[in-house]
Design a protein around this motif. Structure first.
Motif, PDB file in Angstrom:
ATOM      1  N   LYS A  84      -8.021  -4.392  -0.666  1.00  0.00           N
ATOM      2  CA  LYS A  84      -8.163  -2.999  -1.098  1.00  0.00           C
ATOM      3  C   LYS A  84      -8.038  -2.853  -2.613  1.00  0.00           C
ATOM      4  O   LYS A  84      -8.763  -2.076  -3.231  1.00  0.00           O
ATOM      5  N   TYR A  85      -7.120  -3.629  -3.217  1.00  0.00           N
ATOM      6  CA  TYR A  85      -6.856  -3.471  -4.654  1.00  0.00           C
ATOM      7  C   TYR A  85      -7.293  -4.683  -5.489  1.00  0.00           C
ATOM      8  O   TYR A  85      -6.990  -4.754  -6.668  1.00  0.00           O
ATOM      9  N   ARG A 117      -1.998  -7.009 -11.680  1.00  0.00           N
ATOM     10  CA  ARG A 117      -3.416  -7.373 -11.554  1.00  0.00           C
ATOM     11  C   ARG A 117      -4.163  -7.145 -12.866  1.00  0.00           C
ATOM     12  O   ARG A 117      -4.913  -7.992 -13.330  1.00  0.00           O
ATOM     13  N   CYS A 160      -0.935  -3.346  -9.105  1.00  0.00           N
ATOM     14  CA  CYS A 160      -2.115  -3.109  -9.939  1.00  0.00           C
ATOM     15  C   CYS A 160      -1.816  -3.346 -11.419  1.00  0.00           C
ATOM     16  O   CYS A 160      -2.676  -3.826 -12.158  1.00  0.00           O
ATOM     17  N   ASP A 211       0.794  -1.234   0.000  1.00  0.00           N
ATOM     18  CA  ASP A 211       0.000   0.000   0.000  1.00  0.00           C
ATOM     19  C   ASP A 211       0.830   1.289   0.000  1.00  0.00           C
ATOM     20  O   ASP A 211       0.446   2.279   0.612  1.00  0.00           O
ATOM     21  N   THR A 244       1.984  -0.227  -5.002  1.00  0.00           N
ATOM     22  CA  THR A 244       0.597  -0.334  -5.446  1.00  0.00           C
ATOM     23  C   THR A 244       0.523  -0.263  -6.970  1.00  0.00           C
ATOM     24  O   THR A 244      -0.189  -1.061  -7.599  1.00  0.00           O
TER      25      THR A 244
END
Length: 154
Positions: free
Chosen positions: A83-84, A53, A50, A41, A46
């Motif tokens: 969260k993500y 992801r 992401c 985070d 992040t």
């Protein structure tokens, strides 16, 4: 860093975000994207998570396994995943065993201060357990492109 491309990847064991034991040997015969990152985070970490992801379906379709490792604990990993909406495994290396095996923990400098931490590094491990590529200082926002460029360009 003491490991080189062509070396046998050190076999590790660690706990994932759910407390399950995960080992590199679990993925024998698969291409593994083993990425080390400093902290859950945070902006760079992040962006990198992401990016992986967002391209995860493309990576898994090609048979790649994605494993993230940081020295954060399981609880922090769970929060980060939730969260993500991260679809891959994060290993909690709070005892520093894996980061030390791979030689990615050491002195860092940031904003004029020196401290110990994890160096952002990705190891691409082939089906035979050999290190095919080491990406030092990966581009957090386009990391998947770097990975595919290497593996698709062979």
């Amino acid at each position: 860093m003491h490991l080189k491309e062509g070396d046998k990847a050190p076999v590790f064991k660690g706990k994932d975000q759910d407390g399950n034991t995960v080992s590199l040997s679990d993925f024998k015969g698969k291409k593994v994207i083993l990425y080390f990152y400093p902290k859950d985070d945070t902006p760079g970490c992040t962006a990198q998570a992401c990016n992986l992801r967002d391209h995860y379906p493309q990576l898994t379709k090609k048979g790649y396994v994605v494993i993230g490792v940081s020295i954060d604990d399981e609880k922090k990993h769970q929060k980060f995943i939730n969260k993500y909406d991260l679809p891959f495994t994060l290993l909690a290396d709070d005892d520093h065993k894996i980061v030390n095996q791979y030689g990615v923990f050491g002195e860092k400098k940031f904003m004029g201060r020196t401290f110990e931490g994890t160096h952002r590094t990705t190891f691409l491990i082939d089906e035979k357990g050999k290190i095919a590529k080491i990406i030092t200082k990966p581009k957090t926002k386009s990391h998947t492109e770097e990975i595919l460029e290497f593996w698709e360009g062979q």
